[in-house]
Every structure is written in C-alpha cells, then in structure tokens.
Motif scaffolding. Structure first.
Motif, mmCIF file in Angstrom:
data_model
loop_
_atom_site.group_PDB
_atom_site.id
_atom_site.type_symbol
_atom_site.label_atom_id
_atom_site.label_comp_id
_atom_site.label_asym_id
_atom_site.label_seq_id
_atom_site.Cartn_x
_atom_site.Cartn_y
_atom_site.Cartn_z
ATOM 1 N N TYR A 59 -8.108 0.015 -3.062
ATOM 2 C CA TYR A 59 -7.192 -0.865 -2.332
ATOM 3 C C TYR A 59 -6.230 -1.536 -3.320
ATOM 4 N N PHE A 60 -5.275 -2.311 -2.772
ATOM 5 C CA PHE A 60 -4.363 -3.044 -3.650
ATOM 6 C C PHE A 60 -5.151 -3.733 -4.741
ATOM 7 N N PRO A 61 -4.706 -3.707 -5.992
ATOM 8 C CA PRO A 61 -3.456 -3.118 -6.498
ATOM 9 C C PRO A 61 -3.629 -1.722 -7.084
ATOM 10 N N ALA A 62 -4.611 -0.947 -6.614
ATOM 11 C CA ALA A 62 -4.904 0.349 -7.248
ATOM 12 C C ALA A 62 -3.685 1.282 -7.258
ATOM 13 N N ALA A 63 -2.995 1.401 -6.100
ATOM 14 C CA ALA A 63 -1.847 2.312 -6.015
ATOM 15 C C ALA A 63 -0.784 1.911 -7.038
ATOM 16 N N LEU A 64 -0.519 0.617 -7.092
ATOM 17 C CA LEU A 64 0.476 0.099 -8.031
ATOM 18 C C LEU A 64 0.035 0.342 -9.470
ATOM 19 N N GLU A 65 -1.230 0.058 -9.755
ATOM 20 C CA GLU A 65 -1.749 0.265 -11.121
ATOM 21 C C GLU A 65 -1.613 1.721 -11.540
ATOM 22 N N ALA A 77 -3.743 -3.911 1.710
ATOM 23 C CA ALA A 77 -3.713 -5.239 1.081
ATOM 24 C C ALA A 77 -5.123 -5.829 0.981
ATOM 25 N N ALA A 78 -5.984 -5.451 1.891
ATOM 26 C CA ALA A 78 -7.405 -5.819 1.800
ATOM 27 C C ALA A 78 -7.590 -7.311 1.571
ATOM 28 N N GLY A 79 -6.848 -8.110 2.328
ATOM 29 C CA GLY A 79 -7.050 -9.546 2.258
ATOM 30 C C GLY A 79 -6.147 -10.270 1.271
ATOM 31 N N HIS A 80 -5.427 -9.529 0.419
ATOM 32 C CA HIS A 80 -4.484 -10.188 -0.483
ATOM 33 C C HIS A 80 -3.323 -10.785 0.307
ATOM 34 N N ASP A 81 -2.701 -11.806 -0.256
ATOM 35 C CA ASP A 81 -1.537 -12.446 0.355
ATOM 36 C C ASP A 81 -0.435 -11.407 0.569
ATOM 37 N N LEU A 82 -0.027 -11.227 1.823
ATOM 38 C CA LEU A 82 0.992 -10.209 2.116
ATOM 39 C C LEU A 82 2.355 -10.577 1.536
ATOM 40 N N GLN A 83 2.542 -11.832 1.191
ATOM 41 C CA GLN A 83 3.813 -12.249 0.580
ATOM 42 C C GLN A 83 3.828 -12.057 -0.935
ATOM 43 N N ASP A 84 2.715 -11.620 -1.506
ATOM 44 C CA ASP A 84 2.693 -11.313 -2.943
ATOM 45 C C ASP A 84 3.820 -10.319 -3.234
ATOM 46 N N PRO A 85 4.701 -10.639 -4.176
ATOM 47 C CA PRO A 85 5.833 -9.733 -4.456
ATOM 48 C C PRO A 85 5.405 -8.324 -4.851
ATOM 49 N N LEU A 86 4.177 -8.156 -5.307
ATOM 50 C CA LEU A 86 3.716 -6.805 -5.639
ATOM 51 C C LEU A 86 3.293 -6.044 -4.388
#
Lengths: 332, 332
Positions: free
Chosen positions: B147-153, B242-251
C-alpha cells in the motif's frame, strides 16, 4: 441505471444534478460562479428596437463601472478615428521600457452586438493596466449600423493602419468571445491580403464556431451562467450579425479557416465555459498547423468570467499570462 | 425555469439532458465517446477477493490486446529488476539518433490497483513506438501486495537508479491517471531527497486530488464514460491504496504539493474528463510557481480516452505532442 444508458445513435442521457460552487477559486470568482442564470435568458429580442433596449441597458451598466476601473488600472482613454474607424487609445500612466515601441490592438466581445463605444473598453483597460501596454481598442460597427463583414473590415483597417507606424513584429492582437473570433478572422484576412501578420495573438474563449458545433455547447448548457445555452442570446446575436451569410464562412467561424502560418497564440477558457470546446478545437487546429499555441483553462469559470471582476486573482493571472506571452513574442 | 435557478449556498440545479456524440473527433474517437457507461459501475468491490477478480479480468483483456499493439508499435519488451523493483524495458526497433542517450520512465495508470505486470504496458509501448524513445515501465507494487507509499517508493527507486547511468537532464517521466499522480509525486519526493530532477514530465489527466475536490467531478459526472462518478471505482481504489493515510498528503494528492522548481510539464485531458479540473488545477499551480507548463485538452474525450485506440488520430496527436515536448527539453 436506465436513465444513464446510451447508444451511439441516440447520445447519452444525463440525469438532473445539483452542482456545488467549487471551493478552490478565489472568493471573488466563487461569487461569479455562484451567480444565478440570468432570468429571462430564454426570451430573445424579436425586433431591432428590442435589441437596442437590451444592448443599451448592458452598455449603461458597463459605462457606470468604467471610471472606477480606469482609475484602478491607472490608464487614460482617448477616442480617435483611425482610417475612418472609431477607436480608443488606452494608455498606461507609465509604459515600461520594454513596451515603449510595442502596441496591442483590442477587439471587444459582446456577440457582435453588445459593447458599443466606451462599453467595449473594460478588457482593453485591464490589458493596458495589468500589462503596461498601449492598446488601441476598435469600436467596430455593429448591427443595426452595419452587418458582417463590417466589424471585421473595421478591425482590418485599423490593423493595416497601425502597422504603418508600428512594425507588425511589435504588434499583438487580442479579444474575448466575438473579439476572440475577430482576432482570428483578422489574421485570416491579413493572410489573404498578404500583409504582415501580428507577432502574437490572444483569442479568449473565441466564438470560433457559430454553427453551434462543439461538445461543451451540450455538456455545459445551463451550467455556464453567462452564455447559458447554445440557443441563447449570443447565438441569436451572431445570426443578426451574419445577416444571412454562411455561418461556416471562416471569417465568421474561424475554426474552419486555414490556420497555417498563424502567429503564436494564447487561448483562455474555463471548465464551465460553453465555448470550452470551441477554444480547445482552435488550440488543436493551431497545433496541427504547427503553430506555437498555448491553452489556459480556469477552474469553474463560465464564459469570459475572467473579465468580470478586476479584483479577482484569477483576472490578474489571466492578464499576467497574456502579458508574459506578448512579452515573449513581440519584438521590443 | 425554476429547475435552473440557484443560490450560492445551494449550488446550481441542472436539468436532465441528452448529449449527442460530437461529430468533429475521428470515427475511432467517436466510437469511444459513444460507448455506454460501464454497466454495474455502481457496484464496488467489498473484499480483497472481489478486487482481485475485477483487476484480473481487466488485466486479461489488456494482455490479450498487447501482442498486437507491440507488433504495430514495432517495439520489444523485456522484463527486468531495477534495484529490486519489477520493471519492463520497452525498446523501439530503431531509436532515432536524437534519442540514443535519452530515457523515459513510465508509471502506468489504473487507480493504483489495476494494470499489474504486462497489463500496465500499453502506454509505455505507445510512447516508445510513436516517439522512438527507450522506456522503462515500472511495475510498481499495488494492493494487496503493498500500500502507499510502496508504489511511489518503487518509482523513486527506479528513477534514482536510472539517473546513475543516464543523466537526469536526459530523462523524462510520464504516466496517466494514477501514473500522472505518481509522476508528480516522484518529482516532489526527488525534491525532498535533493536528487536531480528529470528534464521534463508528462502527467496525463493526473489523479492529482483524491479528496474529490474539483468542479468537473460534478459537471462531468455520468458524462465521463470511463471514470463515471466521483464515487466510483477509482475513488474506492484510491482509498484502498492510501490505506488510511491522509488523502491530502501531497504524495497522494500532489495538487497540494509545493510545485516550485518543477521541470517543464505537458498535461493532457479532455472536455468530458472527470479529472479535467484536477488537470487544469495542476497546470495553474505549475504556472503560478513559474514552471514552463503546457496544457492540451481534447474535444469530447473522457478520462484517458487517448490511450484506448492506437489507430485514432487523436492518440497519435497526443503522443506526438508529448514526444515533441520531451525532444524540446531533454538534452540529447
């Protein structure tokens, strides 16, 4: 779900919905977006006298607001005649050194019937004020004084006269709506005449196709709170202007013109603009013709909302972008 | 007329309407525009197993079409591992001299859950084929694997590795939808890490705001026949990612990021795109940050329609524009 199925032949059925006012535009722009559809927009003038009353009422409102705008923009306005055509010279209090030898020509909007005399000036005043450019605003003939191609001829006459004293490579042409279409048509006509083209143009949400072709005529119908409907006032006015001429004539609907060889162009629209399609179609045609053309589309704006409130940051942004574009392409 | 009045507080009531298929797009594009809304779009997966079935069905269809596309585009595809991340090297049969030392990195779309393995390749294959670029397509980890941030990483890891052998000034990054958001997020992350930024980026109709802010989430709801609704499958998928992360996180929602110092960017959307607002909002934010950013919007297209039919002239046009943009900004 039956209300949202479609076939290729029949089109897409879209159910009724309520659109909230978007929250990311500035408060000033949100106020414009939240404005109701003009009441009575379905009632179209049926006679020259009814058109006159409507045009004069709109002009009076604009003239009342004009002195304040002129003061805020720190410009002066002088009426003049250029090769027999009525025009105004709009001059910033101080012209930046880079713009001293440059000149912009303005064609006002108003569906070819609105904005006579000083009522056509607000966009020219903002361009001069925000951008620090000298501007000639053409008070072209409109119905019932004259019909197509009178407006275009007046614009071309002023342009041809202007480039006698200011080299075309230092001249830009701009305008919104009908003024955007006239901007494009003037370049088409200048190409036909073999005279020098302007260095850059800025057609804002141009009435590039008055045959009512364009997807956002449908998707943004009754959403754009300025133009409202493809069968609205502006459509009726364009037909008055065309006076029986073929509406597909590129000098009336310039999206059908040969746009090759055009100068660099910056186009402006909004996501709720009834003419978003007619803006992006011109943008694509310019790019297909190999022309340097840039597009800017603003969140939530209906047709020409960027001209309605000079205190809105988005208004400043539009003119800053257009100014930077002219600065990039007009020789000093 | 009561059905079309509004107040600032309540929003605008828009009546039901029927939208014809626009006639100016190509026949291929008209066929895509005329496609019905996917039946059952309101039914969202309720379990990991239901997601898996849905993702696999879509992937199977894409994999079946892929060999034909690869043949038409005259490219080869090689799976690889780059710093432990799964990826594919997509190579044109012949690379133009100008592109020999250049490299593009691709992040596929699919709402962060669709397009695993080779099913994520079509856009990379078209970019390599139409543009003559070598492309690394990142097969980033997706739910339920990670889950986030795996794709980005994964994207950042491949990028960091790529610029060891190809100077960043010769590297471009591109992708559509979730891939457009990842493109933006990779640049944000690279800024944070202080590593060299790519020379240019091409985020296509990016999922730049998964908080569902954006006017065309409303105006184009049930009009965009790909994403269909702001409460549709893609929204549900983004929340899984996003798995619970803040959806407004710029990442996750890069429109909220600091876009200053970004490389030149070309953004693509369509007039019926549910993410048109999220595309133009990124464009404006880039311009406000002083970034060279250009926008192209295509008549009548829904979300990412330009990826659906490689025979459509509009598809070719999109990739030609992006290729020209990379050619302009990537060092040879």
């Amino acid at each position: 779900m039956s209300s949202t199925t479609r076939t290729a032949a029949e089109g897409l059925d879209v159910p009724a919905r309520r659109l909230p006012v978007p929250q990311t535009p500035s408060p000033q722009m949100q106020q414009l977006i939240a404005s109701p559809l003009r009441s009575g927009w379905r009632v179209l003038p049926q006679s020259a006298e009814e058109w006159r009353v409507l045009v004069e009422a709109a002009a009076q409102a604009t003239r009342q607001a004009l002195p304040g705008l002129i003061a805020r923009m720190k410009v002066t306005v002088e009426p003049t005649l250029i090769d027999g055509v009525r025009a105004f010279i709009v001059s910033p209090e101080s012209v930046p050194a880079a713009n001293r030898r440059r000149l912009l020509m303005h064609l006002h909007g108003g569906c070819y019937v609105f904005g006579p005399g000083e009522a056509g000036l607000p966009e020219a005043v903002m361009m001069a004020g925000f951008g620090g450019f000298r501007v000639i605003s053409v008070d072209y003939r409109m119905p019932p004084e004259a019909y197509f191609p009178a407006a275009l001829e007046d614009g071309v006459r002023v342009y041809a006269e202007a480039i006698k004293s200011t080299a075309a490579k230092r001249v830009g042409v701009f305008g919104t709506s009908a003024g955007g279409a006239l901007t494009l048509a003037i370049v088409l006509r200048a190409k036909q005449m073999g005279i020098a083209l302007p260095a850059a143009i800025a057609p804002g949400t141009p009435m590039s196709d008055v045959t009512k072709v364009g997807d956002t005529f449908y998707t943004n119908e009754l959403i754009d709170n300025v133009l409202i409907s493809r069968d609205g006032l502006c459509d009726a006015a364009a037909k008055v202007y065309a006076a029986g001429h073929d509406l597909q004539d590129p000098l009336i609907s310039p999206v059908y013109g040969d746009l090759s060889g055009f100068p660099p162009a910056i186009l402006t629209s909004g996501t709720r603009d009834l003419l978003l399609s007619n803006t992006v179609r011109v943008h694509r045609k310019l790019r297909q013709a190999g022309v340097e053309a840039v597009l800017q589309v603003f969140e939530g704006q209906s047709h020409a909302h960027y001209l309605f409130d000079d205190s809105a940051p988005e208004t400043h942004e539009v003119f800053a972008e257009i100014s930077a574009f002219f600065d990039r392409y007009l020789e000093r």
